[in-house]
Design an enzyme around this catalytic site. Structure first.
Site, mmCIF file in Angstrom:
data_model
loop_
_atom_site.group_PDB
_atom_site.id
_atom_site.type_symbol
_atom_site.label_atom_id
_atom_site.label_comp_id
_atom_site.label_asym_id
_atom_site.label_seq_id
_atom_site.Cartn_x
_atom_site.Cartn_y
_atom_site.Cartn_z
ATOM 1 N N ARG A 31 1.829 13.713 -2.398
ATOM 2 C CA ARG A 31 2.363 12.746 -1.445
ATOM 3 C C ARG A 31 2.083 13.084 0.012
ATOM 4 N NH1 ARG A 31 8.677 11.380 -1.378
ATOM 5 N NH2 ARG A 31 8.282 11.237 -3.606
ATOM 6 N N HIS A 77 -0.570 2.774 -7.794
ATOM 7 C CA HIS A 77 0.485 3.467 -7.034
ATOM 8 C C HIS A 77 1.863 2.853 -7.330
ATOM 9 C CE1 HIS A 77 1.441 6.271 -3.800
ATOM 10 N NE2 HIS A 77 2.236 5.368 -3.273
ATOM 11 N N TYR A 121 1.973 -12.767 5.685
ATOM 12 C CA TYR A 121 1.347 -13.443 6.839
ATOM 13 C C TYR A 121 0.026 -12.800 7.271
ATOM 14 C CZ TYR A 121 6.019 -15.467 7.343
ATOM 15 O OH TYR A 121 7.196 -16.104 7.119
#
Length: 638
Positions: A31, A77, A121
């Site tokens: 990570r 993921h 968007y």
């Protein structure tokens, strides 16, 4: 307890210990820390590979961010969608990465901390830069592993042609360790990498001549060089970064205008904190702060009070606000899955080793494919040897019940060759195709010879790596954005400033400037002259000196004080500018006036100061002579 169940007593402290170790190892390896080879954490790698897999390339249309995030979540993921979207957003922000990896369309946030628009968007696609990080991934250049649900494979590392860890840096907090790596200039990094390839024993002091210092996406000034050298040599160091500020007169008011801020500084917070400090009385001399930034262009204006000394105000801003910050370098990255602290040479070494492996594996793959193709071409050539053989083959294909087996028996073909001949449309076989097959066969022979040579000789592979690096430099190389100010290190400021001849003019109203002597061209006979200086109404030039940038100016005031200025500290102006007010350059009291000015040579040279004198005379006829040596220790406040 139900039937068949069995209880096993466990020591809670041991259980906590093993669970926490597992968790911390997962955070460290999967990570928070980047891989030293491609400079990416797993989430970055998955976003780029997901986009590549979807075909959202730089040459194709943008795709909705939500579609990309969904693809990455579903296939690679299995974590929060916000984590994936935030990662993608950061890779598209010009102020976050020195070289962006994602091309975003829509609102991707701002330096002032504005949030990006929701993923439904915005749109995104890859940039050519990130495509070069994935080039040759289909040629078995890197290892793949099964995804979380074993349904497909993903790369463990990218075969990147770009030294991404050095050029884009990285930051992450793991468990018990963290990383904070600075970005650098791509052209410099490639020059340094090639220098290392040419000489593996190169010292870090030599590498520093190529890779001078970090290069932040937001520019700024790297103040002092000791921290940079420390970071390059040990992998840890503290680099001081200052905003780029200049003094300007805006609508008749003296202002400090900031055009670049240190890396990772939130401009909205910076302005708010400055305003709070002004209100609390901790910052004096500022009457207003304005954010005049436009799209992709930063401009913060500090309007000063009439009696403020700009240099003092600016130094206070550096001291109390984020106009000056420090970047703590901590180069920790994963080397073969283990976290290691790495210096500059280590980082270059691991990248070059990775490129060696990629080039070897790519060549091996291409050789295998070339041999497979030549095997098929040999089958074609057996069948197309003569008109008789071609007629025989056509007859077998058209009329035999088992054409494949009969072709193998008749022409001594392999299974693969027979399959390829059957796949070839019979009507296509003509003289042109026969000629084409022979040409391709000869080309493949040469290609195989070349590929075998690359595999056999390391020097060939080294040349290929260097050539590909130079191509990357040609494509993406650019100028540095962060300026290095060596002052405070072992370099003196004078080392960075040429000792040019200049003309210093001071007007009656107290405006001063320096202009390069070369601006005043030689006048030919009968010349009519040219405009030599600009002044305000009713103002005129009172003093004019010719000196060099490294000399000193001494200012004597009405109240009997002496101030020093190095000539290069006087603002440079062209012939048609009026200059800056002396009050803004030296810490003179508001009701004091400069009465006399002297231009002297180096005040640090003992022989010079001991053999020269300052002679003063007052209105009432008193005169005195003082050794220049007594004026040779400059003080900021006179």
């Amino acid at each position: 307890m139900t039937e068949g169940e069995k209880l096993i007593p466990v020591d809670i402290s041991e259980e906590m210990k093993s669970a926490y170790i597992d968790y911390s190892m997962s955070v460290i390896v999967s990570r928070a820390l980047p891989d030293v080879r491609d400079g990416l954490k797993p989430v970055h790698r998955r976003v780029l590979y997901g986009m590549y897999d979807m075909g959202v390339l730089s040459s194709r249309a943008y795709k909705k961010s939500a579609a990309i995030v969904g693809e990455v979540l579903g296939k690679y993921h299995p974590h929060g969608d916000i984590a994936v979207y935030d990662t993608m957003v950061r890779m598209a922000q010009y102020w976050s990465l020195r070289y962006k990896l994602v091309d975003g369309q829509g609102n991707f946030g701002s330096m002032g901390g504005d949030s990006p628009a929701a993923m439904r968007y915005t749109e995104a696609r890859m940039r050519k830069f990130s495509e070069d990080m994935l080039s040759d991934i289909d040629k078995e250049t890197v290892d793949h592993q099964l995804t979380y649900d074993d349904s497909r494979e993903e790369p463990t590392v990218l075969p990147t042609r770009i030294p991404n860890l050095l050029v884009n840096g990285s930051a992450g907090i793991a468990v018990g360790m963290a990383t904070n790596m600075a970005p650098h200039n791509l052209s410099e990094v490639i020059d340094g990498t090639i220098a290392y390839i040419d000489n593996n024993d190169i010292e870090i002091d030599e590498l520093i001549k190529y890779i001078k210092a970090p290069d932040f996406p937001t520019g700024g000034i790297i103040y002092g060089y000791e921290g940079v050298k420390e970071a390059f040599k040990t992998g840890r160091g503290r680099i001081i970064v200052r905003a780029k500020a200049e003094f300007q007169e805006v609508r008749g008011k003296e202002c400090i205008v900031v055009s670049e801020v240190p890396y990772q500084v939130n401009t909205a917070d910076l302005i708010k904190k400055t305003a709070d400090l002004v209100k609390e009385g901790k910052l004096e001399g500022i009457s207003d702060v304005r954010d005049e930034s436009a799209r992709n262009k930063l401009r913060i204006v500090y309007i000063l009070k009439r009696d403020a000394v700009p240099n003092i105000v600016l130094n206070n801003l550096f001291k109390h606000t984020e106009l000056q910050t420090s970047f703590s370098v901590n180069n920790i990255a994963l080397v073969k899955g283990r976290p290691e602290l790495l210096n500059l040479k280590d980082l270059i070494h691991h990248f070059v080793e990775h490129r060696h492996e990629v080039v070897y594996r790519r060549t091996d793959f291409e050789l295998r494919k070339a041999k497979e193709r030549i095997h098929i071409l040999e089958g074609f050539m057996k069948v197309m040897a003569t008109e008789d053989t071609m007629g025989k083959a056509i007859e077998i294909i058209r009329f035999h019940d088992k054409p494949k087996e009969d072709l193998i028996a008749e022409f001594d073909l392999t299974d693969i060759q027979a399959e390829a001949i059957l796949a070839l449309a019979l009507r296509r076989i003509n003289k042109a195709l026969i000629l084409q097959t022979k040409e391709e066969y000869e080309q493949k022979l040469l290609e195989i010879q070349d590929l075998e040579d690359i595999l056999a000789r390391k020097e060939r592979r080294v040349e290929i790596i260097k050539q590909e690096l130079l191509e990357i430099k040609e494509k993406y190389g650019d100028e540095r954005r962060s300026v290095i100010e060596y002052a405070g290190g072992e370099f003196s400021v004078e080392d960075m400033i040429p000792d040019d001849k200049v003309v210093i003019t001071i007007s009656h109203a107290g405006y001063i400037k320096r202009t390069l002597l070369s601006e005043y061209k030689t006048q030919s006979r009968g010349g009519v002259g040219q405009k030599a200086s600009a002044t305000r109404d009713k103002d005129f030039i009172e003093h004019l000196f010719i000196g060099t940038n490294h000399q000193y100016m001494l200012f004597f005031t009405e109240k009997g004080k002496c101030f020093w200025l190095r000539v290069y500290e006087i603002p440079e102006g062209g012939k048609n500018t009026k200059g800056r007010a002396i009050q803004n350059l030296i810490n003179i009291e508001p009701d004091d006036l400069v009465k006399a000015v002297i231009c002297t040579h180096d005040l640090k040279e003992k022989d010079y100061t001991n053999s020269h004198y300052v002679i003063m005379a007052t209105k009432k006829g008193i005169i005195k002579k003082t050794s220049l040596e007594q004026y040779s220790r400059p003080r900021q406040n006179g």
